[in-house]
Scaffold this motif. Sequence first.
Motif, PDB file in Angstrom:
ATOM      1  N   TRP A  38      -2.150 -54.300   8.951  1.00 51.54           N
ATOM      2  CA  TRP A  38      -0.827 -53.715   8.748  1.00 51.54           C
ATOM      3  C   TRP A  38      -0.898 -52.213   8.519  1.00 51.54           C
ATOM      4  N   TRP A  39      -1.979 -51.729   7.925  1.00 47.62           N
ATOM      5  CA  TRP A  39      -2.157 -50.289   7.800  1.00 47.62           C
ATOM      6  C   TRP A  39      -2.310 -49.656   9.185  1.00 47.62           C
ATOM      7  N   SER A  40      -3.072 -50.306  10.043  1.00 44.60           N
ATOM      8  CA  SER A  40      -3.256 -49.785  11.401  1.00 44.60           C
ATOM      9  C   SER A  40      -1.938 -49.759  12.156  1.00 44.60           C
ATOM     10  N   VAL A  41      -1.165 -50.840  12.046  1.00 45.32           N
ATOM     11  CA  VAL A  41       0.130 -50.914  12.721  1.00 45.32           C
ATOM     12  C   VAL A  41       1.065 -49.825  12.194  1.00 45.32           C
ATOM     13  N   ALA A  42       1.079 -49.650  10.867  1.00 44.94           N
ATOM     14  CA  ALA A  42       1.956 -48.649  10.264  1.00 44.94           C
ATOM     15  C   ALA A  42       1.595 -47.238  10.716  1.00 44.94           C
ATOM     16  N   ILE A  43       0.300 -46.944  10.811  1.00 41.50           N
ATOM     17  CA  ILE A  43      -0.129 -45.610  11.234  1.00 41.50           C
ATOM     18  C   ILE A  43       0.199 -45.382  12.704  1.00 41.50           C
ATOM     19  N   VAL A  44      -0.018 -46.423  13.527  1.00 39.24           N
ATOM     20  CA  VAL A  44       0.336 -46.310  14.947  1.00 39.24           C
ATOM     21  C   VAL A  44       1.830 -46.031  15.102  1.00 39.24           C
ATOM     22  N   ALA A  45       2.653 -46.761  14.352  1.00 38.61           N
ATOM     23  CA  ALA A  45       4.102 -46.570  14.428  1.00 38.61           C
ATOM     24  C   ALA A  45       4.485 -45.170  13.964  1.00 38.61           C
ATOM     25  N   ALA A  46       3.891 -44.720  12.859  1.00 39.82           N
ATOM     26  CA  ALA A  46       4.222 -43.396  12.320  1.00 39.82           C
ATOM     27  C   ALA A  46       3.837 -42.292  13.296  1.00 39.82           C
ATOM     28  N   LEU A  47       2.659 -42.389  13.891  1.00 40.87           N
ATOM     29  CA  LEU A  47       2.222 -41.373  14.843  1.00 40.87           C
ATOM     30  C   LEU A  47       3.082 -41.388  16.105  1.00 40.87           C
ATOM     31  N   THR A  48       3.315 -42.585  16.635  1.00 35.36           N
ATOM     32  CA  THR A  48       4.080 -42.685  17.878  1.00 35.36           C
ATOM     33  C   THR A  48       5.498 -42.156  17.701  1.00 35.36           C
ATOM     34  N   ILE A  49       6.165 -42.603  16.653  1.00 42.30           N
ATOM     35  CA  ILE A  49       7.551 -42.186  16.433  1.00 42.30           C
ATOM     36  C   ILE A  49       7.611 -40.731  15.959  1.00 42.30           C
ATOM     37  N   GLY A  50       6.712 -40.360  15.054  1.00 42.77           N
ATOM     38  CA  GLY A  50       6.715 -38.998  14.532  1.00 42.77           C
ATOM     39  C   GLY A  50       6.446 -37.961  15.613  1.00 42.77           C
ATOM     40  N   ILE A  51       5.403 -38.176  16.416  1.00 43.70           N
ATOM     41  CA  ILE A  51       5.093 -37.239  17.499  1.00 43.70           C
ATOM     42  C   ILE A  51       6.214 -37.241  18.536  1.00 43.70           C
ATOM     43  N   GLY A  52       6.774 -38.424  18.783  1.00 38.33           N
ATOM     44  CA  GLY A  52       7.870 -38.525  19.742  1.00 38.33           C
ATOM     45  C   GLY A  52       9.083 -37.709  19.321  1.00 38.33           C
ATOM     46  N   VAL A  53       9.445 -37.818  18.064  1.00 43.82           N
ATOM     47  CA  VAL A  53      10.596 -37.059  17.549  1.00 43.82           C
ATOM     48  C   VAL A  53      10.315 -35.562  17.607  1.00 43.82           C
ATOM     49  N   LEU A  54       9.104 -35.172  17.221  1.00 44.43           N
ATOM     50  CA  LEU A  54       8.742 -33.753  17.234  1.00 44.43           C
ATOM     51  C   LEU A  54       8.805 -33.180  18.646  1.00 44.43           C
ATOM     52  N   LEU A  55       8.285 -33.935  19.617  1.00 44.40           N
ATOM     53  CA  LEU A  55       8.300 -33.456  20.999  1.00 44.40           C
ATOM     54  C   LEU A  55       9.707 -33.472  21.581  1.00 44.40           C
ATOM     55  N   ALA A  56      10.465 -34.533  21.265  1.00 42.47           N
ATOM     56  CA  ALA A  56      11.822 -34.640  21.809  1.00 42.47           C
ATOM     57  C   ALA A  56      12.719 -33.522  21.304  1.00 42.47           C
ATOM     58  N   ALA A  57      12.528 -33.127  20.062  1.00 38.24           N
ATOM     59  CA  ALA A  57      13.361 -32.071  19.494  1.00 38.24           C
ATOM     60  C   ALA A  57      13.016 -30.699  20.055  1.00 38.24           C
ATOM     61  N   ASN A  58      11.838 -30.596  20.679  1.00 39.32           N
ATOM     62  CA  ASN A  58      11.405 -29.294  21.204  1.00 39.32           C
ATOM     63  C   ASN A  58      10.951 -29.398  22.661  1.00 39.32           C
ATOM     64  N   PHE A  59      11.522 -30.342  23.381  1.00 39.16           N
ATOM     65  CA  PHE A  59      11.103 -30.591  24.761  1.00 39.16           C
ATOM     66  C   PHE A  59      11.987 -29.801  25.716  1.00 39.16           C
TER      67      PHE A  59
END
Length: 269
Positions: A38-59
């Motif tokens: 569950w730690w691995s899943v949580a980190i994958v979700a945080a990275l995927t969504i976090g990086i996605g939001v950061l890129l989308a806001a500045n794409f």
Amino acid sequence: MTAIQARATYVSSTTSQVSFVRQLRSEFVKLLSVRGTWWSVAIVAALTIGIGVLLAANFPEGMGDPIMIIVSPVQFTMMLAGILGVISVTGEYSTGMIRSTLAANPVRGSVLAAKAAVLAVFMFVVSLLIFIAAMLIVTPFLVANDLAFDWADPSATILPVIAASATMSLFALIGVGLGFLLRSGAAAIAATVGIIFVLPVILTLLSAFLPDLTWLIDVGNYLPASVAASAILPTEGQAVSAGASWLTLGAWAAAALASGWVVLRGRDA
């Protein structure tokens, strides 16, 4: 009947009742009961969504297909998939549970196949759900920049997400194979990180300082991280075609699992 004969009859009768479906169920329960999962899943979700939001806001418009925002974090999360595969195996060795597993099912190839199948399916489903959630979350940011996913073209939305989820499964299988091969969590994680991240950096540096050794570039193109990128978002003129990328990534997973099977079959738990 002697005590030895009675025990042999009992062991034979219990092991004969262990079907592959029951093995899958057992591996699924073990996987879900480990906090590291569950730690691995949580980190994958945080990275995927976090990086996605950061890129989308500045794409900026014209920089490429917006689906890159969703699948590009795989370059980071692939390592977590491999580590999850490792700890699902080495955790049993560190606790001694592997002895109970092999006592319940002495067919060691079946044990490896069940664990690999459960990890692959789990990683694919979890990754797919995370990518879909990321797409929904970043959509408002894309709209604000006058961008949107092209849902009318599956090759620009659905297929890259499915491909990214499949690569996550294959990296998990590489981790499973290395886990059985090395049996040590630290050693297997180091090997996983080395293959995914360190080896590409080393080959890139060597090819930069030794330009005459062109074969280093060719080797680097067939490393797991490189072929994963080519498989997820194939482009014209890429060093390795999409089909060859899938075959190469599958070969890495198969080689890791085969190596793990040889060690599992030939050594005591």
